[in-house]
Design an enzyme around this catalytic site. Structure first.
Site, short mmCIF file in Angstrom:
data_model
loop_
_atom_site.label_atom_id
_atom_site.label_comp_id
_atom_site.label_asym_id
_atom_site.label_seq_id
_atom_site.Cartn_x
_atom_site.Cartn_y
_atom_site.Cartn_z
N GLU A 214 0.81 -1.23 0.00
CA GLU A 214 0.00 0.00 0.00
C GLU A 214 0.84 1.27 0.00
OE1 GLU A 214 -2.72 -0.69 3.28
OE2 GLU A 214 -4.07 -1.79 1.96
N GLU B 69 -5.86 -8.53 -0.85
CA GLU B 69 -6.52 -8.28 0.44
C GLU B 69 -7.97 -7.94 0.16
OE1 GLU B 69 -4.84 -5.71 3.44
OE2 GLU B 69 -2.80 -6.12 2.74
#
Ligand code: BG6
Length: 457
Positions: free
Chosen positions: A159, A359
């Protein structure tokens, strides 16, 4: 395993799952320092370190053909700065990879999932300094060298697009927007983390020509709250600022006019050298796929509108609004399975690269271990079913989706350390001896994998 096989599996990170902090030569990461301050036992977590054989057996029983994990930098280089790697740490991962191979489970490995060596934070203020890039490169080279035989899919930095929003993450002292050098520091950190990404990609392609390496994006996908043109423009800006800006650089190696304008506006000066440009534009620095996390969508309104943001928790950092047409988890995360398909189509239309979901999932505190050691988690099955349905549709629409690896497949600590916020198919008894128990979703997911996503009921 054939390379075009759809990856069905699950996903974890070292600091939230691995544990084994005290009984090894692992160095201190920023989470070990958090542990000293808060008492949250990241050094134990789910103790994959002590349970890896059992956990991998459970994954194999569900039919996983892939498993996402991250390598703890501090297990390879305890301070991040040693000349030689810590062989004990290397052997731990080699054992894990061998065990995975035994069951034909392919590791998908994140090189950096936030657990920066504390010594690098102390000495170089994390990504603020360019020295950190060289240290990261050395660490990556060691991983490719020792683990390349086993790992065919790598992810660079988890991220990375969040770094600008959470600038204090890897700094010695927290910094706020009130501080006068706030903008300069956060952009320096962000830019250097981008260079780390490019170094890792290039090195991976040089050292492991057979492997594939991708970026990892936090989806912050937004819709306009109303059809007002100002809201639509604000939404476009939001999506660009939080996601496309980052991916535009990572996929093209070019820092575009908008990015430069923003720096000018914020009075930030980045030292972008010719070597940096060469690195970013090098043909070997191109990613092979884009991986991402997707938990929710949000709505955006033009900031000049009177209403103030009404969203709580995670969506707050984006100044988002709730969508009146969507339900939310008890953590206030909007459940938007269709949004996952809309998002993947947009991602593919923009970048024309295969995508991988690494995810997704339903993190809630509602899991209860019954006296007969069962967990009836229908809410999780409902959530995942709806999302997998959309994954299947997205594939039919022609988007090359490489795999679906939902988050926290075996219960782990949430990023903030909350061990009751669970995502897994396997319950970990954190209050007792860390025993593992199969939840109802375990059997359901096994069926999903067995039928390659056809049997979802
Ligand atoms: C992602 C992170 O942002 O979200 C994970 O990569 C994190 O590390 C996950 O755990 C879910 O968030 P949370 O707060 O429920 O742990």
């Amino acid at each position: 395993m054939k390379r075009d096989t759809f990856l069905w599996g699950g996903s974890t990170s070292a600091f939230q799952y691995e544990g084994g902090g005290k009984q090894s030569q692992k160095g201190k990461s920023l989470y070990d320092v958090k542990e000293e301050k808060t008492g949250i036992t990241y050094s134990i977590a789910s103790d994959f370190y002590g349970h890896y054989k059992e956990d991998i057996r459970l994954m194999a029983e569900m039919g996983f053909n892939s498993f996402r994990m991250s390598i703890a930098w501090t297990r390879i280089y305890p301070t991040g700065m040693e000349d030689a790697p810590n062989l004990e740490g290397i052997n731990f991962y080699l054992n894990v990879f061998k065990e995975l191979k035994k069951y034909q489970i392919e590791p998908v490995v994140t090189l950096f999932h936030w657990d920066m060596p504390q010594a690098i934070i102390e000495r170089y203020n994390g990504f603020q300094s360019r020295e950190t890039i060289d240290l990261f490169k050395k660490y990556c080279a060691t991983c490719f060298d020792y683990f390349g035989e086993y790992v065919k899919h790598w992810l660079t930095l988890n991220e990375n697009n969040l770094s600008l929003l959470m600038p204090s993450m890897f700094l010695k002292q927290s910094i706020s927007s009130q501080d006068k050098d706030f903008e300069q520091v956060r952009w320096d950190c962000y830019y250097h983390s981008i260079l780390c990404h490019f170094e890792a990609v290039k090195l991976c392609h040089e050292m492991l020509p057979e492997a594939q390496i991708g970026s990892m994006l936090a989806s912050a996908f937004a819709y306009p709250l109303t059809p007002k043109p100002a809201d639509i423009e604000a939404t476009q800006k939001h999506n660009r600022d939080t996601m496309w800006k980052d991916l535009d650089i990572l996929t093209t190696g070019t820092i575009d006019r908008r990015f430069m304008k923003e720096l000018e506006l914020r009075k930030v000066q980045l030292s972008i050298t010719d070597e940096d440009k060469q690195l970013m534009h090098h043909p070997l620095s191109k990613i092979d796929f884009i991986s991402f996390s997707y938990y929710f969508s949000l709505c955006i309104q033009d900031s000049e509108s009177e209403q103030t943001t009404n969203a709580e928790t995670m969506q707050m950092i984006y100044q988002g609004y709730y969508n009146p047409y969507l339900e939310r988890t008890t953590f206030g995360w909007q459940i938007d399975s269709r949004g996952l398909r809309i998002f993947m189509n947009e991602l593919y239309d923009r970048y024309k690269l295969p995508v991988m979901i690494v995810e997704n999932g339903c993190g809630v505190e509602s899991d209860v271990l019954t006296t007969d050691k069962k967990v009836h988690d229908d809410y999780r099955i409902d959530y995942l079913r709806a999302h997998i349905e959309e994954v299947v549709k997205t594939r039919v629409e022609g988007v090359p989706v490489m795999g679906y690896l939902p988050w926290g497949c075996i219960d782990l600590y949430s990023a903030s350390g909350n061990r009751n916020k669970r995502y897994g198919f396997v319950f970990v008894d954190f209050d007792n001896d860390l025993s593992r128990y199969k939840k109802d979703s375990f059997y359901w997911y096994k069926k999903v994998i067995e039928t390659n996503g056809r049997e979802l009921s």
